[in-house]
Write a protein that holds these residues in place. Structure first.
Motif, PDB file in Angstrom:
ATOM      1  N   ARG A 182       2.342   9.664   6.098  1.00 37.11           N
ATOM      2  CA  ARG A 182       1.939   9.579   7.502  1.00 37.11           C
ATOM      3  C   ARG A 182       1.649   8.125   7.859  1.00 37.11           C
ATOM      4  O   ARG A 182       1.114   7.365   7.048  1.00 37.11           O
ATOM      5  N   HIS A 183       1.999   7.726   9.067  1.00 41.58           N
ATOM      6  CA  HIS A 183       1.729   6.389   9.577  1.00 41.58           C
ATOM      7  C   HIS A 183       0.224   6.136   9.659  1.00 41.58           C
ATOM      8  O   HIS A 183      -0.584   7.064   9.528  1.00 41.58           O
ATOM      9  N   ALA A 184      -0.139   4.898   9.909  1.00 40.29           N
ATOM     10  CA  ALA A 184      -1.548   4.536  10.069  1.00 40.29           C
ATOM     11  C   ALA A 184      -1.698   3.571  11.230  1.00 40.29           C
ATOM     12  O   ALA A 184      -0.838   2.723  11.460  1.00 40.29           O
ATOM     13  N   MET A 185      -2.787   3.728  11.982  1.00 42.58           N
ATOM     14  CA  MET A 185      -3.141   2.808  13.073  1.00 42.58           C
ATOM     15  C   MET A 185      -4.342   2.000  12.588  1.00 42.58           C
ATOM     16  O   MET A 185      -5.487   2.435  12.691  1.00 42.58           O
ATOM     17  N   MET A 186      -4.087   0.813  12.040  1.00 45.97           N
ATOM     18  CA  MET A 186      -5.114   0.106  11.292  1.00 45.97           C
ATOM     19  C   MET A 186      -6.052  -0.749  12.152  1.00 45.97           C
ATOM     20  O   MET A 186      -6.982  -1.342  11.638  1.00 45.97           O
ATOM     21  N   SER A 187      -5.831  -0.806  13.458  1.00 43.99           N
ATOM     22  CA  SER A 187      -6.821  -1.481  14.291  1.00 43.99           C
ATOM     23  C   SER A 187      -7.975  -0.534  14.652  1.00 43.99           C
ATOM     24  O   SER A 187      -8.895  -0.916  15.378  1.00 43.99           O
ATOM     25  N   ASN A 188      -7.935   0.698  14.142  1.00 43.45           N
ATOM     26  CA  ASN A 188      -9.062   1.621  14.320  1.00 43.45           C
ATOM     27  C   ASN A 188     -10.242   1.238  13.442  1.00 43.45           C
ATOM     28  O   ASN A 188     -11.340   1.783  13.610  1.00 43.45           O
ATOM     29  N   PHE A 189     -10.022   0.329  12.497  1.00 46.91           N
ATOM     30  CA  PHE A 189     -11.066  -0.111  11.574  1.00 46.91           C
ATOM     31  C   PHE A 189     -11.363  -1.583  11.814  1.00 46.91           C
ATOM     32  O   PHE A 189     -10.539  -2.326  12.337  1.00 46.91           O
ATOM     33  N   GLY A 190     -12.553  -2.009  11.398  1.00 51.71           N
ATOM     34  CA  GLY A 190     -12.810  -3.435  11.332  1.00 51.71           C
ATOM     35  C   GLY A 190     -12.204  -4.004  10.060  1.00 51.71           C
ATOM     36  O   GLY A 190     -12.005  -3.279   9.079  1.00 51.71           O
ATOM     37  N   TRP A 191     -11.876  -5.277  10.078  1.00 47.77           N
ATOM     38  CA  TRP A 191     -11.320  -5.947   8.896  1.00 47.77           C
ATOM     39  C   TRP A 191     -12.276  -7.049   8.470  1.00 47.77           C
ATOM     40  O   TRP A 191     -12.820  -7.781   9.300  1.00 47.77           O
ATOM     41  N   SER A 215       3.329  -6.839   7.939  1.00 47.51           N
ATOM     42  CA  SER A 215       2.466  -8.015   7.942  1.00 47.51           C
ATOM     43  C   SER A 215       2.012  -8.321   9.361  1.00 47.51           C
ATOM     44  O   SER A 215       2.761  -8.141  10.325  1.00 47.51           O
ATOM     45  N   PHE A 216       0.761  -8.790   9.478  1.00 46.12           N
ATOM     46  CA  PHE A 216       0.169  -9.151  10.761  1.00 46.12           C
ATOM     47  C   PHE A 216      -0.381 -10.571  10.664  1.00 46.12           C
ATOM     48  O   PHE A 216      -0.929 -10.962   9.634  1.00 46.12           O
ATOM     49  N   ARG A 217      -0.245 -11.311  11.756  1.00 46.54           N
ATOM     50  CA  ARG A 217      -0.766 -12.676  11.814  1.00 46.54           C
ATOM     51  C   ARG A 217      -1.934 -12.741  12.789  1.00 46.54           C
ATOM     52  O   ARG A 217      -1.819 -12.304  13.935  1.00 46.54           O
ATOM     53  N   LEU A 218      -3.041 -13.277  12.304  1.00 42.77           N
ATOM     54  CA  LEU A 218      -4.260 -13.365  13.104  1.00 42.77           C
ATOM     55  C   LEU A 218      -4.657 -14.831  13.274  1.00 42.77           C
ATOM     56  O   LEU A 218      -4.618 -15.597  12.313  1.00 42.77           O
ATOM     57  N   PRO A 219      -5.066 -15.233  14.489  1.00 42.58           N
ATOM     58  CA  PRO A 219      -5.437 -16.632  14.727  1.00 42.58           C
ATOM     59  C   PRO A 219      -6.842 -16.944  14.226  1.00 42.58           C
ATOM     60  O   PRO A 219      -7.736 -17.329  14.996  1.00 42.58           O
ATOM     61  N   ILE A 220      -7.057 -16.783  12.924  1.00 42.17           N
ATOM     62  CA  ILE A 220      -8.364 -17.062  12.311  1.00 42.17           C
ATOM     63  C   ILE A 220      -8.253 -18.363  11.537  1.00 42.17           C
ATOM     64  O   ILE A 220      -7.608 -18.422  10.490  1.00 42.17           O
ATOM     65  N   PRO A 221      -8.863 -19.431  12.027  1.00 47.02           N
ATOM     66  CA  PRO A 221      -8.726 -20.734  11.374  1.00 47.02           C
ATOM     67  C   PRO A 221      -9.743 -20.931  10.253  1.00 47.02           C
ATOM     68  O   PRO A 221     -10.718 -20.187  10.131  1.00 47.02           O
ATOM     69  N   GLY A 222      -9.502 -21.935   9.416  1.00 50.31           N
ATOM     70  CA  GLY A 222     -10.526 -22.404   8.482  1.00 50.31           C
ATOM     71  C   GLY A 222     -10.329 -22.063   7.031  1.00 50.31           C
ATOM     72  O   GLY A 222     -10.953 -22.680   6.163  1.00 50.31           O
ATOM     73  N   PHE A 223      -9.488 -21.088   6.700  1.00 46.70           N
ATOM     74  CA  PHE A 223      -9.306 -20.722   5.300  1.00 46.70           C
ATOM     75  C   PHE A 223      -8.421 -21.745   4.594  1.00 46.70           C
ATOM     76  O   PHE A 223      -7.544 -22.365   5.192  1.00 46.70           O
ATOM     77  N   GLY A 224      -8.667 -21.889   3.295  1.00 46.27           N
ATOM     78  CA  GLY A 224      -7.874 -22.776   2.466  1.00 46.27           C
ATOM     79  C   GLY A 224      -6.705 -22.046   1.825  1.00 46.27           C
ATOM     80  O   GLY A 224      -6.392 -20.905   2.175  1.00 46.27           O
ATOM     81  N   PRO A 225      -6.053 -22.674   0.843  1.00 51.96           N
ATOM     82  CA  PRO A 225      -4.832 -22.109   0.259  1.00 51.96           C
ATOM     83  C   PRO A 225      -5.065 -20.973  -0.733  1.00 51.96           C
ATOM     84  O   PRO A 225      -4.109 -20.309  -1.135  1.00 51.96           O
ATOM     85  N   ASP A 226      -6.306 -20.739  -1.178  1.00 52.83           N
ATOM     86  CA  ASP A 226      -6.562 -19.679  -2.158  1.00 52.83           C
ATOM     87  C   ASP A 226      -6.337 -18.297  -1.538  1.00 52.83           C
ATOM     88  O   ASP A 226      -6.450 -18.124  -0.308  1.00 52.83           O
ATOM     89  N   PRO A 227      -6.029 -17.272  -2.366  1.00 53.86           N
ATOM     90  CA  PRO A 227      -5.884 -15.907  -1.844  1.00 53.86           C
ATOM     91  C   PRO A 227      -7.141 -15.453  -1.118  1.00 53.86           C
ATOM     92  O   PRO A 227      -8.267 -15.828  -1.472  1.00 53.86           O
ATOM     93  N   ILE A 228      -6.954 -14.631  -0.096  1.00 54.16           N
ATOM     94  CA  ILE A 228      -8.046 -14.140   0.731  1.00 54.16           C
ATOM     95  C   ILE A 228      -8.150 -12.629   0.545  1.00 54.16           C
ATOM     96  O   ILE A 228      -7.165 -11.897   0.664  1.00 54.16           O
ATOM     97  N   LYS A 229      -9.355 -12.165   0.232  1.00 59.38           N
ATOM     98  CA  LYS A 229      -9.576 -10.732   0.050  1.00 59.38           C
ATOM     99  C   LYS A 229      -9.759 -10.064   1.399  1.00 59.38           C
ATOM    100  O   LYS A 229     -10.508 -10.538   2.240  1.00 59.38           O
ATOM    101  N   MET A 230      -9.047  -8.952   1.605  1.00 60.33           N
ATOM    102  CA  MET A 230      -9.162  -8.220   2.860  1.00 60.33           C
ATOM    103  C   MET A 230      -9.622  -6.797   2.578  1.00 60.33           C
ATOM    104  O   MET A 230      -9.043  -6.099   1.743  1.00 60.33           O
ATOM    105  N   THR A 231     -10.686  -6.361   3.251  1.00 60.66           N
ATOM    106  CA  THR A 231     -11.205  -5.007   3.100  1.00 60.66           C
ATOM    107  C   THR A 231     -11.430  -4.415   4.496  1.00 60.66           C
ATOM    108  O   THR A 231     -11.555  -5.132   5.485  1.00 60.66           O
ATOM    109  N   PHE A 232     -11.478  -3.086   4.554  1.00 57.16           N
ATOM    110  CA  PHE A 232     -11.693  -2.393   5.818  1.00 57.16           C
ATOM    111  C   PHE A 232     -13.173  -2.043   5.943  1.00 57.16           C
ATOM    112  O   PHE A 232     -13.824  -1.649   4.960  1.00 57.16           O
ATOM    113  N   ILE A 233     -13.707  -2.163   7.149  1.00 59.89           N
ATOM    114  CA  ILE A 233     -15.111  -1.838   7.393  1.00 59.89           C
ATOM    115  C   ILE A 233     -15.196  -0.894   8.585  1.00 59.89           C
ATOM    116  O   ILE A 233     -14.358  -0.922   9.496  1.00 59.89           O
ATOM    117  N   GLN A 234     -16.180  -0.033   8.572  1.00 59.39           N
ATOM    118  CA  GLN A 234     -16.378   0.916   9.682  1.00 59.39           C
ATOM    119  C   GLN A 234     -17.160   0.252  10.807  1.00 59.39           C
ATOM    120  O   GLN A 234     -17.950  -0.619  10.596  1.00 59.39           O
TER     121      GLN A 234
END
Length: 267
Positions: free
Chosen positions: A202-211, A248-267
């Protein structure tokens, strides 16, 4: 903490620009279509949906309804193919007086045993009308602007569920969309690319959650940015992730460096 707040303000400023892009266009349209997102089953009692079309013109508005099947690329690109044979649409066309409304019924008649969710656009297209002759001895040029609004309609197997996980996000400089009517492209944006995979049918609508994004800034210091559901809707819409697919989604969030970024979902 001060730096994190400054980055959050910058992120919200970019969201305001993106919101202007998406709000500006509907405000100028000559029709309204509601709802903009619909979900039905491929069999059972929930195989039909309804949308309402309203004419915001000062004159009559003829229209037609077309169905387009959508295939999503991993990079967010969309391929459209005609799929009118998958639905019964009533009425498939019509004409509305100024301020008039019409409820359109959409009945799935495709495969009842689809393997996974399928996405479609319900395209409501304004048709041209006969114009009155120009007033200055027929020399006036007359131009019609015809509008096309699309609702997302997703058909899913009954009982199917999504199974979404996030790959490590990364910092990315990318080209944001241009504002309506702009002749120049906006400058490159310092942002984050998030890739989500869906192993479910089943598809998912992932803007229903905080990131929540956690990583390091360019100086190697800890950086966390929480993005609310409302902010995500402004930036990426529904956040649709196809069944058994990746996006894949692109978000205009500035400031992160080149290291991997952990992404989790929040209610």
């Amino acid at each position: 903490m001060t730096k994190m707040l400054a980055l959050k303000r910058q992120w919200r400023a970019m969201l305001a620009i993106l919101a202007a892009i998406f709000v500006f266009v509907p405000a100028a349209l000559a029709m309204r279509v509601t709802p903009m997102v619909l979900e039905i089953d491929s069999r059972g009692t929930s195989t039909a949906a309804r949308i309402e079309v309203q004419n915001l013109n000062k004159g009559n508005m003829p229209y037609q309804v077309r169905i387009l099947h959508l295939e999503f690329g991993k990079d967010g690109s969309i391929t459209e193919t005609p799929a009118d044979d998958k639905f019964l649409v009533f009425p498939p066309q019509g004409a509305l007086p100024p301020g008039g409304r019409q409820v359109i019924r959409l009945q799935w008649v495709g495969d009842a045993e689809i393997a996974a969710s399928e996405a479609y656009y319900v395209s409501v297209e304004q048709l041209p009308v006969t114009l009155e002759p120009g007033s200055k001895e027929g020399l006036d040029a007359q131009v019609q602007v015809l509008y096309n609004m699309r609702a997302l309609l997703v058909v899913a197997p009954p009982g199917a569920k999504p199974d979404v996980s996030a790959l490590p996000a990364r910092q990315l400089n990318y080209q944001p969309p241009a504002l309506p009517g702009a002749t120049d492209q906006p400058p490159m944006q310092d942002g984050v690319e998030v890739t989500l995979t869906n192993a479910g049918r089943r598809h998912a609508m992932m803007s229903n959650f905080g990131w929540r994004l956690e990583g390091k800034d360019r100086e190697g210091k800890y950086l966390r940015v929480d993005v609310s559901s409302d902010e995500l809707i402004q930036a990426i819409g529904t956040g649709y992730v196809p069944a058994l697919g990746e996006r894949s989604f692109r978000l205009p969030i500035p400031g992160f460096g080149p290291d991997p970024i952990k992404m989790t979902f929040i209610q």
